[in-house]
Scaffold this motif. Structure first.
Motif, short mmCIF file in Angstrom:
data_model
loop_
_atom_site.label_atom_id
_atom_site.label_comp_id
_atom_site.label_asym_id
_atom_site.label_seq_id
_atom_site.Cartn_x
_atom_site.Cartn_y
_atom_site.Cartn_z
N PRO A 66 37.96 30.93 35.48
CA PRO A 66 38.53 32.13 34.58
C PRO A 66 38.85 33.40 35.14
N ASP A 67 38.37 33.64 36.31
CA ASP A 67 38.76 34.76 37.23
C ASP A 67 40.11 34.71 37.82
N VAL A 68 40.59 33.65 38.06
CA VAL A 68 42.02 33.26 38.57
C VAL A 68 42.91 33.57 37.60
N GLY A 69 42.75 33.16 36.29
CA GLY A 69 43.72 33.43 35.13
C GLY A 69 43.83 34.77 34.75
N ALA A 70 42.82 35.59 35.18
CA ALA A 70 42.93 37.16 35.00
C ALA A 70 43.72 37.76 35.75
N VAL A 71 44.33 37.22 36.74
CA VAL A 71 45.06 38.04 37.79
C VAL A 71 46.66 37.80 37.72
N PHE A 72 47.00 36.89 36.75
CA PHE A 72 48.25 36.58 36.31
C PHE A 72 48.77 37.47 35.08
N GLU A 73 49.98 37.48 35.01
CA GLU A 73 50.64 38.34 33.97
C GLU A 73 50.87 37.91 32.69
N GLY A 74 49.67 37.47 32.24
CA GLY A 74 49.82 36.70 30.79
C GLY A 74 49.74 35.20 30.85
N PRO A 178 54.25 36.03 45.13
CA PRO A 178 52.94 35.75 45.73
C PRO A 178 52.54 36.89 46.51
N VAL A 179 53.26 37.72 46.89
CA VAL A 179 52.59 38.93 47.59
C VAL A 179 52.24 40.09 46.63
N ALA A 180 52.84 40.05 45.52
CA ALA A 180 52.24 40.95 44.36
C ALA A 180 51.05 40.43 43.93
N LEU A 181 50.74 38.97 43.73
CA LEU A 181 49.52 38.27 43.34
C LEU A 181 48.46 38.42 44.40
N VAL A 182 48.78 38.44 45.69
CA VAL A 182 47.50 38.93 46.38
C VAL A 182 47.15 40.37 46.02
N VAL A 183 48.10 41.24 45.93
CA VAL A 183 47.90 42.67 45.76
C VAL A 183 46.83 42.93 44.53
N ARG A 184 47.22 42.03 43.42
CA ARG A 184 46.55 42.10 42.17
C ARG A 184 45.04 41.48 42.49
N ALA A 187 42.84 43.95 43.93
CA ALA A 187 42.61 45.18 43.09
C ALA A 187 41.19 44.62 42.13
N ARG A 188 41.61 43.43 41.70
CA ARG A 188 40.46 42.89 40.84
C ARG A 188 39.07 42.87 41.56
N ILE A 189 39.11 42.30 42.83
CA ILE A 189 37.72 42.08 43.52
C ILE A 189 37.61 43.47 43.76
N GLU A 190 38.15 44.42 44.31
CA GLU A 190 37.61 45.82 44.25
C GLU A 190 37.01 46.35 43.07
N ALA A 191 37.74 46.18 41.85
CA ALA A 191 36.95 46.59 40.68
C ALA A 191 35.93 45.81 40.18
N GLN A 192 35.72 44.58 40.54
CA GLN A 192 34.38 43.80 40.46
C GLN A 192 33.24 44.52 41.22
N ALA A 193 33.64 44.67 42.50
CA ALA A 193 32.66 45.34 43.27
C ALA A 193 32.05 46.82 42.93
N GLU A 194 33.00 47.43 42.14
CA GLU A 194 32.59 48.82 41.62
C GLU A 194 32.01 48.56 40.10
N GLY A 195 31.89 47.17 39.74
CA GLY A 195 31.36 47.15 38.30
C GLY A 195 32.23 47.65 37.29
N ARG A 196 33.52 47.71 37.54
CA ARG A 196 34.55 48.00 36.40
C ARG A 196 35.33 46.73 35.54
N VAL A 197 34.95 45.71 36.38
CA VAL A 197 35.27 44.36 35.76
C VAL A 197 34.24 43.28 35.92
N ASP A 198 33.94 42.38 34.77
CA ASP A 198 33.10 41.66 34.91
C ASP A 198 33.40 40.51 35.75
N ALA A 199 32.58 39.91 36.49
CA ALA A 199 33.06 38.85 37.55
C ALA A 199 33.47 37.73 36.89
#
Length: 220
Positions: A66-74, A178-184, A187-199
């Motif tokens: 489920p975490d993978v699906g969240a980094v794509f644009e819809g 693929p480059v933009a995907l890695v950036v997203r 960002a998601r991993i950083e947000a998870q580490a800061e508690g801003r996104v459910d893992a």
């Protein structure tokens, strides 16, 4: 919270054998990523492919993490990716059945070169050289932030980071940079580490287990 980088003895062993035996590999994967790897293995066997390649890994990641699906644009991007992956046995991917998935990344990663069996085509390992490189990248990413286990996003970043592998080809065909995907992913991993996104996801349901026909399993 800052986590110290694991000591060398807690890192995955060097990939001097083809990836790792199932039990050894499982200890370095989160349960959800273990499910992904098991799904990729089943898909390769079912399709009669000689190796698990990065396209198998991408297919299983999109279907079951489920975490993978969240980094794509819809959902439209996920649907396009799955559409291309479903054609590998009848469409553009037919040539994959007659070739080994090589990768430019192995020129940069000594452990990947060491993992190659005699003959250099990867057939004896059950994993393509590009898939080995993606797994090693996932392990290195996890260790770099102090995690002992790699997660699905780490492996997705690994398969997207090499422009020469099959997964990256599928992503580009589906309209995903693929480059933009890695950036997203970062960002998601950083947000998870800061508690801003459910893992476990963003609550949208995109990419949830079974949502795209996944086959949950804990066996690696």
């Amino acid at each position: 919270m800052h986590h110290p980088v694991p000591r060398p003895q807690s890192l995955p062993p060097p990939l001097r054998q083809p990836v790792a035996p199932r039990a050894e590999l499982a200890s370095f994967l989160t349960p959800s990523l273990a499910t992904v790897v098991a799904g990729a293995r089943r898909r390769a066997l079912r399709d009669g492919d000689r190796q698990i390649d990065t396209a198998h890994l991408l297919h299983s990641l999109v279907e079951s993490d489920p975490d993978v699906g969240a980094v794509f644009e819809g959902g439209h991007q996920l649907a396009r990716i799955l559409g291309y992956l479903a054609q590998r046995s009848i469409g553009y991917g037919l040539r994959w059945q007659r070739s080994v998935e090589d990768t430019g990344a192995r020129r940069l990663l000594p452990a990947v070169r060491e993992a190659e069996p005699q003959g250099g085509d990867g057939r004896a390992s059950g994993w393509s050289p590009a898939a080995v490189a993606a797994l090693e990248c996932a392990f290195r990413r996890a260790a770099g932030r102090g995690d002992e286990r790699a997660r699905g996003l780490d492996l997705l970043a690994g398969v997207a980071a090499d422009p020469e592998n099959r997964a990256a080809e599928v992503l580009r065909r589906a309209g995903v940079d693929p480059v933009a995907l890695v950036v997203r992913i970062e960002a998601r991993i950083e947000a998870q580490a800061e508690g801003r996104v459910d893992a476990l996801g963003d609550g949208s349901g995109a990419g949830s287990p079974g949502a795209f026909g996944g086959e949950p399993s804990q066996q690696v």
